[in-house]
Design a protein around this motif. Structure first.
Motif: not given
Length: 368
Positions: A19-21, A192-196, A230-231, A237-240
């Protein structure tokens, strides 16, 4: 997607990160522009920097965004170009690639850095003293957590900087840049579930880091080029999301992993769990099955819809045995019998059950 158990290669993107990307892609401004759209982009980027800093126990000013962990490691080592560097024998391939002249420090059969060997090398006055010591916080293949407190104490006693690769540790154990007291910390979003394609170097004094790429002065002149907004937003967002989960998630993963290993041992008593007697990440198992080639294991599981790996994703397509397991004393043949199973935020009991069902015929073929 079947049953995905290869989180140490990359974690599926979390819904919050997706969603954040997506939202960031609709922001037209360049973070370096001074108009309203640019200020909106800048605010989004700095909010994400705050989130990454919070997860890593650092100050936002210490966070330099990069394209990933590999670039972050290269950026850290760039400051020691031409100077002696000492690194553990089990570092991710990106570290020796960035410092091919580096000396290697051995690890013990339990996967832990040999602190006696490190102390002896640092005290050896017959050779040039290392300017930096590179030691990962947790190994990407075995999950073994390294004794960073002792490493930092030894290094600082001899005036060495410490570069710590925390790519695999982040989100799976507490990581605090301040508490670790290292000089550089390397992290990556997609673990951690963020984008590559997004990571960061956290530097004690970011202003003193010599850049790998110069350009328009982005990242306070330490990483030229327009930032990957976007990354960065997805990383934040993944960190949060990781912070919101807290330690309960680590406990959940440890229970899943321990149940899986116990059942593997029941099916194949001769199975080797690498590093099992050392502190390990709660999500990682490196299991050797005597007499059963890792390629057979990976392919059999893949056909059953189970995704695992034969080691580091950066080298698992190669035929060479794992350098990590060889450094721990494994023979070439033994190293070629091990696979890595790694769990994560979306792993369920059903995923572990599916793995165990598919693994049973392999376990029955074990010759140990």
């Amino acid at each position: 997607m079947g049953h995905y158990l290869d989180y140490n290669a990359t974690a599926p993107a979390r819904p919050d990160a997706v969603a954040a990307v997506t939202a960031a892609l609709s922001v037209p401004g360049n973070p370096s522009s001074v108009h309203a759209a640019g200020r909106t982009a800048r605010a989004l980027m700095e909010d994400s920097r705050d989130r990454v800093a919070a997860l890593t126990g650092a100050s936002p000013r210490q966070v330099i965004f990069t394209s990933g962990g590999t670039e972050a490691m290269a950026l850290a080592l760039n400051g020691f170009s031409g100077r002696p560097v000492l690194m553990s024998a089990i570092e991710h391939p990106c570290a020796p690639a960035a410092a091919p002249q580096a000396e290697r420090c051995p690890v013990r059969p339990d996967g832990l850095l040999d602190l006696d060997a490190l102390a002896a090398r640092l005290a050896d006055s017959t050779r040039p003293p290392p300017a930096a010591v590179v030691v990962m916080l947790a190994n990407n293949e075995t999950g073994v957590i390294q004794p960073l407190t002792e490493v930092v104490a030894l290094a600082k006693a001899h005036g060495c900087a410490v570069i710590c690769d925390a790519v695999q540790a982040l989100g799976k154990m507490p990581v605090s840049f301040t508490a670790l007291d290292v000089d550089f910390l390397v992290v990556s979003g997609h673990k951690i579930g963020g984008p590559q394609g997004i990571g960061a170097l956290i530097a004690r004094i970011a202003e003193q880091v010599p850049p790998l790429m110069t350009g328009g002065g982005q990242e306070r002149g330490k990483r030229g080029g327009t930032q990957n907004l976007p990354g960065i937003a997805g990383f934040g967002a993944a960190a949060a999301a990781v912070m919101a989960q807290g330690p309960a998630e680590q406990i959940r993963l440890a229970r899943l992993r321990d149940r899986m290993e116990a059942e593997v041992r029941t099916m194949a008593p001769a199975a080797v769990i690498w590093g099992e007697n050392s502190p390990r990440l709660p999500n990682t198992s490196c299991i050797g099955l005597p007499g059963v080639a890792q390629q057979r294991q990976v392919m059999t599981l893949d056909l059953a819809g189970i995704a695992v790996s034969a080691g580091s994703a950066c080298s698992s397509g190669k035929l060479e045995p794992s350098p990590v397991l060889k450094a721990m004393g494994a023979s070439d043949a033994t190293a070629r019998e091990a696979i890595r199973i790694s769990l994560g935020w979306a792993t369920t009991e059903a995923d572990v059950d599916a793995f165990l069902r598919a693994y049973a015929p392999l376990a029955a073929a074990c010759t140990g």
